[in-house]
Write an enzyme that holds these catalytic residues in place. Structure first.
Site, PDB file in Angstrom:
ATOM      1  N   THR A   8      49.820  46.390  39.190  1.00 58.15           N
ATOM      2  CA  THR A   8      51.044  46.588  38.835  1.00 58.15           C
ATOM      3  C   THR A   8      51.407  47.936  38.342  1.00 58.15           C
ATOM      4  O   THR A   8      52.616  48.290  38.884  1.00 58.15           O
ATOM      5  CB  THR A   8      51.050  45.396  37.986  1.00 58.15           C
ATOM      6  OG1 THR A   8      50.971  43.967  38.215  1.00 58.15           O
ATOM      7  CG2 THR A   8      52.643  45.519  37.450  1.00 58.15           C
TER       8      THR A   8
ATOM      9  N   LEU B  63      54.177  37.789  31.058  1.00 58.94           N
ATOM     10  CA  LEU B  63      52.865  37.637  30.425  1.00 58.94           C
ATOM     11  C   LEU B  63      53.262  37.090  28.859  1.00 58.94           C
ATOM     12  O   LEU B  63      52.335  36.137  28.472  1.00 58.94           O
ATOM     13  CB  LEU B  63      52.060  38.750  30.439  1.00 58.94           C
ATOM     14  CG  LEU B  63      51.661  38.984  31.934  1.00 58.94           C
ATOM     15  CD1 LEU B  63      50.453  40.662  31.952  1.00 58.94           C
ATOM     16  CD2 LEU B  63      50.846  38.013  32.552  1.00 58.94           C
TER      17      LEU B  63
ATOM     18  N   THR C 288      45.785  43.679  25.381  1.00 58.26           N
ATOM     19  CA  THR C 288      45.600  43.252  26.723  1.00 58.26           C
ATOM     20  C   THR C 288      46.302  43.962  27.415  1.00 58.26           C
ATOM     21  O   THR C 288      46.304  43.612  28.816  1.00 58.26           O
ATOM     22  CB  THR C 288      45.192  41.706  27.008  1.00 58.26           C
ATOM     23  OG1 THR C 288      46.707  40.985  26.716  1.00 58.26           O
ATOM     24  CG2 THR C 288      44.318  41.191  26.319  1.00 58.26           C
TER      25      THR C 288
ATOM     26  N   ARG D 264      47.853  48.001  27.527  1.00 59.36           N
ATOM     27  CA  ARG D 264      47.619  49.175  27.886  1.00 59.36           C
ATOM     28  C   ARG D 264      47.088  50.259  26.881  1.00 59.36           C
ATOM     29  O   ARG D 264      47.530  49.908  25.645  1.00 59.36           O
ATOM     30  CB  ARG D 264      48.741  49.974  28.444  1.00 59.36           C
ATOM     31  CG  ARG D 264      49.421  49.738  29.775  1.00 59.36           C
ATOM     32  CD  ARG D 264      48.472  50.076  30.944  1.00 59.36           C
ATOM     33  NE  ARG D 264      49.049  49.799  32.423  1.00 59.36           N
ATOM     34  CZ  ARG D 264      48.375  48.521  33.034  1.00 59.36           C
ATOM     35  NH1 ARG D 264      47.677  47.671  32.374  1.00 59.36           N
ATOM     36  NH2 ARG D 264      49.010  48.504  34.162  1.00 59.36           N
TER      37      ARG D 264
ATOM     38  N   GLU E 293      39.775  55.471  30.017  1.00 62.70           N
ATOM     39  CA  GLU E 293      38.664  54.338  30.650  1.00 62.70           C
ATOM     40  C   GLU E 293      37.965  55.205  31.579  1.00 62.70           C
ATOM     41  O   GLU E 293      38.529  55.557  32.475  1.00 62.70           O
ATOM     42  CB  GLU E 293      39.579  53.182  30.822  1.00 62.70           C
ATOM     43  CG  GLU E 293      40.348  52.659  29.765  1.00 62.70           C
ATOM     44  CD  GLU E 293      41.237  51.452  30.194  1.00 62.70           C
ATOM     45  OE1 GLU E 293      41.569  50.650  29.484  1.00 62.70           O
ATOM     46  OE2 GLU E 293      41.674  51.203  31.428  1.00 62.70           O
TER      47      GLU E 293
ATOM     48  N   HIS F 189      38.249  46.210  30.206  1.00 61.04           N
ATOM     49  CA  HIS F 189      39.575  46.033  30.971  1.00 61.04           C
ATOM     50  C   HIS F 189      39.681  44.873  32.247  1.00 61.04           C
ATOM     51  O   HIS F 189      39.590  45.237  33.352  1.00 61.04           O
ATOM     52  CB  HIS F 189      40.046  47.615  31.592  1.00 61.04           C
ATOM     53  CG  HIS F 189      41.209  47.575  31.958  1.00 61.04           C
ATOM     54  ND1 HIS F 189      42.185  48.876  31.824  1.00 61.04           N
ATOM     55  CD2 HIS F 189      42.369  46.476  32.426  1.00 61.04           C
ATOM     56  CE1 HIS F 189      43.496  48.564  32.076  1.00 61.04           C
ATOM     57  NE2 HIS F 189      43.552  47.255  32.592  1.00 61.04           N
ATOM     58  N   VAL F 190      39.181  43.735  31.688  1.00 56.72           N
ATOM     59  CA  VAL F 190      38.890  42.676  32.584  1.00 56.72           C
ATOM     60  C   VAL F 190      39.607  41.561  32.434  1.00 56.72           C
ATOM     61  O   VAL F 190      39.662  40.507  33.188  1.00 56.72           O
ATOM     62  CB  VAL F 190      37.376  42.234  32.501  1.00 56.72           C
ATOM     63  CG1 VAL F 190      36.423  43.452  33.047  1.00 56.72           C
ATOM     64  CG2 VAL F 190      36.909  41.912  31.077  1.00 56.72           C
TER      65      VAL F 190
END
Length: 318
Positions: free
Chosen positions: A74, A158, A232, A234, A263, A285-286
């Site tokens: 995204t 979200l 969850t 950034r 990351e 980051h999952v």
């Protein structure tokens, strides 16, 4: 004939099927691409697929054949979209695929931290249950969700889904007004009130110049109820060194982070110094990466490429 180059196929799990586009094309896949390999690999390509490989001005100006950048995510901060607009390169992205996986991961972190699952598991593995001499022991706090105030920063799809799950647990969702703004309508609770009265604060905002570092030590000091902080969204929304200070000072009760500012994190990253604590969970980051969500992403990615080739582009980034 289009030449399609996938720069970082390994950012999707190997079991996820990425179908071949239904038009005449040449397809080249690379598991990983280093910055100094990008130009060479995209030379002659008309369609580039990237998830996190950066396509900067210096790269794009050397790729005159490029017509479409299909971002397999995204967020499009890895692409210089301003250059693309000026030079007629279309950019597409993926939308709406994570509506279940990110909120579920958010609540996995919240539940694990509110009930001290990590700490109790470590105690069991270390033999503390046997040492206790009774059927249970109470080395860590255990808190219910029902009645807790859930501060949500970010009111998109979200954030809205997180609010739905929170209500199902009996929580009281509060959508935070953007920092420093007021008069935004009845959906929003003033920023300071969210900081001061929330038991859990969860972040679902994009990273922009306005949101970078939105929570630092001054914000932590306003958190009267010592909430959990969950991110969850950034890395960079929270000042990481200040988060560690807040944990050390007892200003917050715990932290669940799926993202960090850089990351993968360097060993010196402040969060790595506290990741082993029982009230801290760091995942790599999952949150977005359930098999179902990844397959939806892969299907939408190829849909975007096929639609572009057919002259009806979809999910274009303005």
């Amino acid at each position: 004939m289009h030449k399609i180059v996938i720069l970082d196929r390994a950012t999707l799990a190997p079991q996820i099927r990425v179908r071949r586009p239904a038009f005449d094309h040449e397809l080249v896949e690379h598991a990983h691409t280093a910055p100094d390999q990008v130009v060479e690999r995209l030379t002659g390509a008309t369609i580039a697929v990237t998830n996190k490989v950066r396509l900067t001005v210096e790269v794009l100006e050397r790729l005159p054949d490029l017509k479409l950048i299909a971002v397999a995510a995204t967020g499009t901060d890895c692409v210089d979209t301003a250059y693309c607009r000026r030079h007629g390169i279309a950019v597409s992205n993926i939308r709406g695929y994570a509506v279940s996986t990110v909120p579920e991961h958010t609540f996995a972190l919240i539940l694990a931290l509110r009930r001290s699952i990590v700490g109790f598991r470590e105690d069991v593995l270390n033999g503390e249950w046997q040492k206790s001499g009774q059927f249970c022991f109470f080395n860590h706090p255990i808190r219910d969700l029902r009645g807790a105030r859930l501060g949500i920063v970010g009111e998109g799809v979200l954030g809205q889904r997180v609010a739905e799950l929170g209500r199902a647990f009996g929580m009281i969702p509060l959508f935070a007004a953007h920092k420093g703004k007021s008069g935004l309508g009845p959906l929003y609770t003033p920023w300071d009130e969210v900081l001061e009265t929330s038991d859990v604060i969860t972040l679902h905002s994009p990273l922009t110049p306005e949101t970078r570092g939105m929570i630092g030590l001054s914000e932590f000091r306003r958190m009267k109820r010592k909430p959990l902080i969950v991110n969850t969204a950034r890395g960079g929304l929270v000042v990481e060194a200040d988060l560690v200070a807040a944990l050390d000072e007892g200003l917050i009760s715990g932290a669940g982070f799926d993202v960090v500012e850089t990351e993968p994190p360097a060993p010196a990253n402040p969060l790595m110094s506290v990741a082993g604590r029982p009230n801290v969970i760091v995942t790599p980051h999952v949150a977005w990466a359930s098999d179902e969500a990844q397959q939806s992403l892969a299907d939408q990615l190829i849909d975007n490429i096929e639609n572009f080739a057919a002259g009806r582009p979809s999910n274009l980034v303005p």
